[in-house]
Design a protein around this motif. Structure first.
Motif, PDB file in Angstrom:
ATOM      1  N   SER A   9     -50.732  -6.132 -58.702  1.00 59.56           N
ATOM      2  CA  SER A   9     -51.149  -4.802 -59.169  1.00 59.56           C
ATOM      3  C   SER A   9     -52.659  -4.717 -59.132  1.00 59.56           C
ATOM      4  O   SER A   9     -53.233  -3.652 -58.922  1.00 59.56           O
ATOM      5  CB  SER A   9     -50.667  -4.566 -60.598  1.00 59.56           C
ATOM      6  OG  SER A   9     -49.262  -4.625 -60.658  1.00 59.56           O
ATOM      7  N   SER A  10     -53.308  -5.881 -59.349  1.00 65.85           N
ATOM      8  CA  SER A  10     -54.763  -5.984 -59.255  1.00 65.85           C
ATOM      9  C   SER A  10     -55.130  -7.456 -59.141  1.00 65.85           C
ATOM     10  O   SER A  10     -54.361  -8.329 -59.544  1.00 65.85           O
ATOM     11  CB  SER A  10     -55.437  -5.371 -60.486  1.00 65.85           C
ATOM     12  OG  SER A  10     -55.062  -6.063 -61.652  1.00 65.85           O
ATOM     13  N   ALA A  11     -56.310  -7.709 -58.594  1.00 66.51           N
ATOM     14  CA  ALA A  11     -56.817  -9.078 -58.477  1.00 66.51           C
ATOM     15  C   ALA A  11     -58.330  -9.016 -58.342  1.00 66.51           C
ATOM     16  O   ALA A  11     -58.887  -8.030 -57.833  1.00 66.51           O
ATOM     17  CB  ALA A  11     -56.210  -9.786 -57.267  1.00 66.51           C
ATOM     18  N   SER A  12     -58.986 -10.086 -58.809  1.00 66.39           N
ATOM     19  CA  SER A  12     -60.442 -10.144 -58.699  1.00 66.39           C
ATOM     20  C   SER A  12     -60.904 -11.591 -58.589  1.00 66.39           C
ATOM     21  O   SER A  12     -60.187 -12.519 -58.959  1.00 66.39           O
ATOM     22  CB  SER A  12     -61.115  -9.486 -59.911  1.00 66.39           C
ATOM     23  OG  SER A  12     -60.829 -10.218 -61.092  1.00 66.39           O
ATOM     24  N   VAL A  13     -62.111 -11.753 -58.077  1.00 69.45           N
ATOM     25  CA  VAL A  13     -62.777 -13.040 -57.991  1.00 69.45           C
ATOM     26  C   VAL A  13     -64.103 -12.912 -58.735  1.00 69.45           C
ATOM     27  O   VAL A  13     -64.875 -11.980 -58.484  1.00 69.45           O
ATOM     28  CB  VAL A  13     -63.043 -13.438 -56.520  1.00 69.45           C
ATOM     29  CG1 VAL A  13     -63.975 -14.631 -56.443  1.00 69.45           C
ATOM     30  CG2 VAL A  13     -61.756 -13.732 -55.800  1.00 69.45           C
ATOM     31  N   SER A  14     -64.327 -13.850 -59.640  1.00 64.47           N
ATOM     32  CA  SER A  14     -65.592 -13.900 -60.375  1.00 64.47           C
ATOM     33  C   SER A  14     -66.276 -15.228 -60.119  1.00 64.47           C
ATOM     34  O   SER A  14     -65.619 -16.248 -59.920  1.00 64.47           O
ATOM     35  CB  SER A  14     -65.342 -13.757 -61.880  1.00 64.47           C
ATOM     36  OG  SER A  14     -64.781 -12.500 -62.170  1.00 64.47           O
ATOM     37  N   ILE A  15     -67.600 -15.186 -60.138  1.00 62.19           N
ATOM     38  CA  ILE A  15     -68.414 -16.394 -60.019  1.00 62.19           C
ATOM     39  C   ILE A  15     -69.454 -16.334 -61.131  1.00 62.19           C
ATOM     40  O   ILE A  15     -70.195 -15.333 -61.241  1.00 62.19           O
ATOM     41  CB  ILE A  15     -69.086 -16.490 -58.636  1.00 62.19           C
ATOM     42  CG1 ILE A  15     -68.022 -16.540 -57.542  1.00 62.19           C
ATOM     43  CG2 ILE A  15     -70.004 -17.704 -58.569  1.00 62.19           C
ATOM     44  CD1 ILE A  15     -68.560 -16.492 -56.137  1.00 62.19           C
ATOM     45  N   ASN A  16     -69.458 -17.367 -61.967  1.00 61.21           N
ATOM     46  CA  ASN A  16     -70.391 -17.424 -63.109  1.00 61.21           C
ATOM     47  C   ASN A  16     -70.319 -16.165 -63.972  1.00 61.21           C
ATOM     48  O   ASN A  16     -71.346 -15.623 -64.388  1.00 61.21           O
ATOM     49  CB  ASN A  16     -71.823 -17.666 -62.642  1.00 61.21           C
ATOM     50  CG  ASN A  16     -71.984 -19.009 -61.976  1.00 61.21           C
ATOM     51  OD1 ASN A  16     -71.360 -19.988 -62.379  1.00 61.21           O
ATOM     52  ND2 ASN A  16     -72.806 -19.058 -60.941  1.00 61.21           N
ATOM     53  N   GLY A  17     -69.101 -15.671 -64.208  1.00 62.67           N
ATOM     54  CA  GLY A  17     -68.913 -14.519 -65.079  1.00 62.67           C
ATOM     55  C   GLY A  17     -69.179 -13.170 -64.438  1.00 62.67           C
ATOM     56  O   GLY A  17     -69.019 -12.130 -65.076  1.00 62.67           O
ATOM     57  N   HIS A  18     -69.579 -13.157 -63.171  1.00 62.60           N
ATOM     58  CA  HIS A  18     -69.857 -11.905 -62.452  1.00 62.60           C
ATOM     59  C   HIS A  18     -68.718 -11.616 -61.476  1.00 62.60           C
ATOM     60  O   HIS A  18     -68.372 -12.473 -60.652  1.00 62.60           O
ATOM     61  CB  HIS A  18     -71.183 -12.014 -61.690  1.00 62.60           C
ATOM     62  CG  HIS A  18     -71.416 -10.895 -60.726  1.00 62.60           C
ATOM     63  ND1 HIS A  18     -71.734  -9.616 -61.134  1.00 62.60           N
ATOM     64  CD2 HIS A  18     -71.354 -10.861 -59.381  1.00 62.60           C
ATOM     65  CE1 HIS A  18     -71.850  -8.844 -60.069  1.00 62.60           C
ATOM     66  NE2 HIS A  18     -71.634  -9.579 -58.992  1.00 62.60           N
ATOM     67  N   VAL A  19     -68.138 -10.410 -61.551  1.00 54.85           N
ATOM     68  CA  VAL A  19     -67.066 -10.038 -60.622  1.00 54.85           C
ATOM     69  C   VAL A  19     -67.680  -9.860 -59.240  1.00 54.85           C
ATOM     70  O   VAL A  19     -68.536  -9.000 -59.019  1.00 54.85           O
ATOM     71  CB  VAL A  19     -66.335  -8.753 -61.071  1.00 54.85           C
ATOM     72  CG1 VAL A  19     -65.316  -8.326 -60.022  1.00 54.85           C
ATOM     73  CG2 VAL A  19     -65.658  -8.966 -62.419  1.00 54.85           C
ATOM     74  N   GLU A  20     -67.226 -10.698 -58.319  1.00 56.24           N
ATOM     75  CA  GLU A  20     -67.731 -10.694 -56.942  1.00 56.24           C
ATOM     76  C   GLU A  20     -66.985  -9.677 -56.086  1.00 56.24           C
ATOM     77  O   GLU A  20     -67.575  -8.996 -55.259  1.00 56.24           O
ATOM     78  CB  GLU A  20     -67.576 -12.106 -56.365  1.00 56.24           C
ATOM     79  CG  GLU A  20     -68.276 -12.333 -55.071  1.00 56.24           C
ATOM     80  CD  GLU A  20     -69.782 -12.353 -55.201  1.00 56.24           C
ATOM     81  OE1 GLU A  20     -70.429 -11.926 -54.228  1.00 56.24           O
ATOM     82  OE2 GLU A  20     -70.328 -12.772 -56.228  1.00 56.24           O
ATOM     83  N   SER A  21     -65.662  -9.607 -56.260  1.00 56.30           N
ATOM     84  CA  SER A  21     -64.844  -8.662 -55.504  1.00 56.30           C
ATOM     85  C   SER A  21     -63.544  -8.431 -56.247  1.00 56.30           C
ATOM     86  O   SER A  21     -63.108  -9.266 -57.044  1.00 56.30           O
ATOM     87  CB  SER A  21     -64.592  -9.155 -54.077  1.00 56.30           C
ATOM     88  OG  SER A  21     -64.030 -10.444 -54.092  1.00 56.30           O
ATOM     89  N   GLN A  22     -62.926  -7.275 -55.975  1.00 56.63           N
ATOM     90  CA  GLN A  22     -61.675  -6.936 -56.644  1.00 56.63           C
ATOM     91  C   GLN A  22     -60.896  -5.910 -55.840  1.00 56.63           C
ATOM     92  O   GLN A  22     -61.465  -5.196 -55.019  1.00 56.63           O
ATOM     93  CB  GLN A  22     -61.949  -6.415 -58.053  1.00 56.63           C
ATOM     94  CG  GLN A  22     -62.790  -5.171 -58.109  1.00 56.63           C
ATOM     95  CD  GLN A  22     -63.173  -4.812 -59.541  1.00 56.63           C
ATOM     96  OE1 GLN A  22     -62.656  -5.366 -60.498  1.00 56.63           O
ATOM     97  NE2 GLN A  22     -64.085  -3.856 -59.693  1.00 56.63           N
ATOM     98  N   ILE A  23     -59.595  -5.872 -56.098  1.00 60.40           N
ATOM     99  CA  ILE A  23     -58.711  -4.885 -55.467  1.00 60.40           C
ATOM    100  C   ILE A  23     -57.746  -4.357 -56.518  1.00 60.40           C
ATOM    101  O   ILE A  23     -57.544  -4.969 -57.572  1.00 60.40           O
ATOM    102  CB  ILE A  23     -57.911  -5.474 -54.285  1.00 60.40           C
ATOM    103  CG1 ILE A  23     -56.973  -6.611 -54.751  1.00 60.40           C
ATOM    104  CG2 ILE A  23     -58.847  -5.930 -53.170  1.00 60.40           C
ATOM    105  CD1 ILE A  23     -55.920  -7.007 -53.721  1.00 60.40           C
TER     106      ILE A  23
END
Length: 147
Positions: A9-23
């Motif tokens: 339904s949704s997904a995201s990638v974070s690096i060091n607490g910052h959302v890098e990308s999401q759908i």
């Protein structure tokens, strides 16, 4: 090449607490290049993932593809899909070398995009936190060695 495809339904990638990308609705695709893989493997796998009929139709049956529903893909490199688990400590010697893995990962992503899939990516080689809402749950393993 291997990938683990999850309908989300949704997904995201974070690096060091910052959302890098999401759908939003679509697929989280975890991708691993194996030794001996080629661009043809990446192309086959991208087409297979984009056309996999795992989304619900009007009758609530899994009968529609990512392309049919207009969903997005979040593509994340994950060399641990190459894990060899004979003992208790996994080995990863069957994964491709990092430079080759990056090239095939990027080729896979370009192929998905060329099919018309809205695409977001993780960061190759980064320590990422991946969040997802698995819809179903639906999780499917794809491997070019099994076709």
């Amino acid at each position: 090449m291997r990938c683990l495809v999850q309908r989300v339904s949704s997904a995201s990638v974070s690096i060091n607490g910052h959302v890098e990308s999401q759908i939003g609705e679509g697929l989280l695709v975890l991708v691993c290049a194996m030794q001996g893989d080629t661009q043809k493997d990446a192309e086959w796998l991208a087409r297979k993932a984009a056309n996999l009929r795992i989304f619900r139709d009007e009758a609530q049956r899994m009968n529609r593809s990512l392309l049919d529903v207009g969903g997005a893909a979040l593509v994340v490199s994950q060399f641990t899909l190459a894990a060899e688990t004979k003992g208790n400590r996994p080995g990863f010697s069957s994964a491709s070398a990092p430079e080759e893995g990056r090239a095939l990962y990027e080729h896979f992503s370009r192929e998905m995009a060329s099919l018309g899939v809205p695409l977001a990516n993780g960061v190759f080689g980064a320590d990422m936190q991946v969040s997802l809402v698995n819809d179903g749950p639906v999780t499917i393993w794809l491997d070019t060695g099994l076709r």
